[in-house]
Design a protein around this motif. Sequence first.
Motif, PDB file in Angstrom:
ATOM      1  N   CYS A  83       0.682  -1.308   0.027  1.00 59.49           N
ATOM      2  CA  CYS A  83      -0.091  -0.048  -0.072  1.00 59.49           C
ATOM      3  C   CYS A  83       0.897   1.240  -0.086  1.00 59.49           C
ATOM      4  O   CYS A  83       1.784   1.277   0.744  1.00 59.49           O
ATOM      5  N   ASN A  84       0.485   2.106  -0.869  1.00 60.58           N
ATOM      6  CA  ASN A  84       1.135   3.526  -1.034  1.00 60.58           C
ATOM      7  C   ASN A  84       0.724   4.549  -0.155  1.00 60.58           C
ATOM      8  O   ASN A  84       1.030   5.669  -0.325  1.00 60.58           O
ATOM      9  N   ASP A  85      -0.257   4.460   0.671  1.00 58.00           N
ATOM     10  CA  ASP A  85      -1.297   5.600   1.379  1.00 58.00           C
ATOM     11  C   ASP A  85      -0.505   6.004   2.347  1.00 58.00           C
ATOM     12  O   ASP A  85      -0.641   7.252   2.681  1.00 58.00           O
ATOM     13  N   LYS A 118      -6.917   4.178   2.076  1.00 56.09           N
ATOM     14  CA  LYS A 118      -7.594   5.339   2.260  1.00 56.09           C
ATOM     15  C   LYS A 118      -8.552   5.676   1.593  1.00 56.09           C
ATOM     16  O   LYS A 118      -9.779   6.271   1.897  1.00 56.09           O
ATOM     17  N   GLU A 119      -8.175   5.703   0.298  1.00 58.71           N
ATOM     18  CA  GLU A 119      -9.259   6.131  -0.697  1.00 58.71           C
ATOM     19  C   GLU A 119     -10.112   5.347  -1.285  1.00 58.71           C
ATOM     20  O   GLU A 119     -11.238   5.637  -1.810  1.00 58.71           O
ATOM     21  N   ASN A 120      -9.764   4.162  -1.620  1.00 52.37           N
ATOM     22  CA  ASN A 120     -10.723   3.211  -2.254  1.00 52.37           C
ATOM     23  C   ASN A 120     -10.484   1.776  -1.752  1.00 52.37           C
ATOM     24  O   ASN A 120      -9.863   0.879  -2.422  1.00 52.37           O
ATOM     25  N   PRO A 121     -10.622   1.460  -0.329  1.00 51.92           N
ATOM     26  CA  PRO A 121     -10.152   0.305   0.307  1.00 51.92           C
ATOM     27  C   PRO A 121     -10.978  -0.919  -0.309  1.00 51.92           C
ATOM     28  O   PRO A 121     -12.444  -0.897  -0.654  1.00 51.92           O
ATOM     29  N   PRO A 122     -10.144  -1.887  -0.574  1.00 53.23           N
ATOM     30  CA  PRO A 122     -10.568  -3.259  -1.188  1.00 53.23           C
ATOM     31  C   PRO A 122     -11.865  -3.723   0.019  1.00 53.23           C
ATOM     32  O   PRO A 122     -11.746  -3.446   0.945  1.00 53.23           O
ATOM     33  N   PRO A 123     -12.763  -4.373  -0.430  1.00 57.49           N
ATOM     34  CA  PRO A 123     -13.675  -5.343   0.625  1.00 57.49           C
ATOM     35  C   PRO A 123     -13.116  -5.825   1.823  1.00 57.49           C
ATOM     36  O   PRO A 123     -13.486  -5.537   2.774  1.00 57.49           O
TER      37      PRO A 123
END
Length: 177
Positions: A83-85, A118-123
């Motif tokens: 993850c790059n968040d 953060k922006e579009n967490p996977p399910p």
Amino acid sequence: MKKFLLLFCMIISVQSFSQYKTLYDFTATTIDGKKFDFSTLKGKKVLIVNTASECALTPQFKKLQELYEEFGGDDFEIIGFPCNDFGKQDPGDNGQILEFCTQKYGVSFPMMEKISIKENPPPIYQWLTSSEENGTLDASVLWNFQKFMIDEEGSVVDFVPPFKGPKNRRIMEWLQE
């Protein structure tokens, strides 16, 4: 009437409990593009970790690999999610991340494709962090290398914050339960 209300409440409670998802309800894509079905992990304890290749905590890969070599197999699995968040500390693509993890740290546990929490967490991360979905806890992902513990039934048990290493007391006790 009291018996009816009691029975009604019990039925609603059982229905609510049974609506929680388990780990086995999810799939993901591996870092090399293959489908990964988490139901293949039934009966195992699972540690899910969001990782980063350029973080001050990146050396945790070494301890994760040691933990995997010690406990991994029929009873335990580690799953990494790059993850790059957090601090933009995993800027590479999936191929670069895989090469880094295997060459620098000898990572042999499964790595999934790079995600955004953060922006579009996977399910699966929506489930890990929400008691409404997992029935256990709410947990914001604080930084790279947050560790979620899932039991043999596919339920979230607890999480360990990023700055505590993979071989901390809580994880070791859980693995030996």
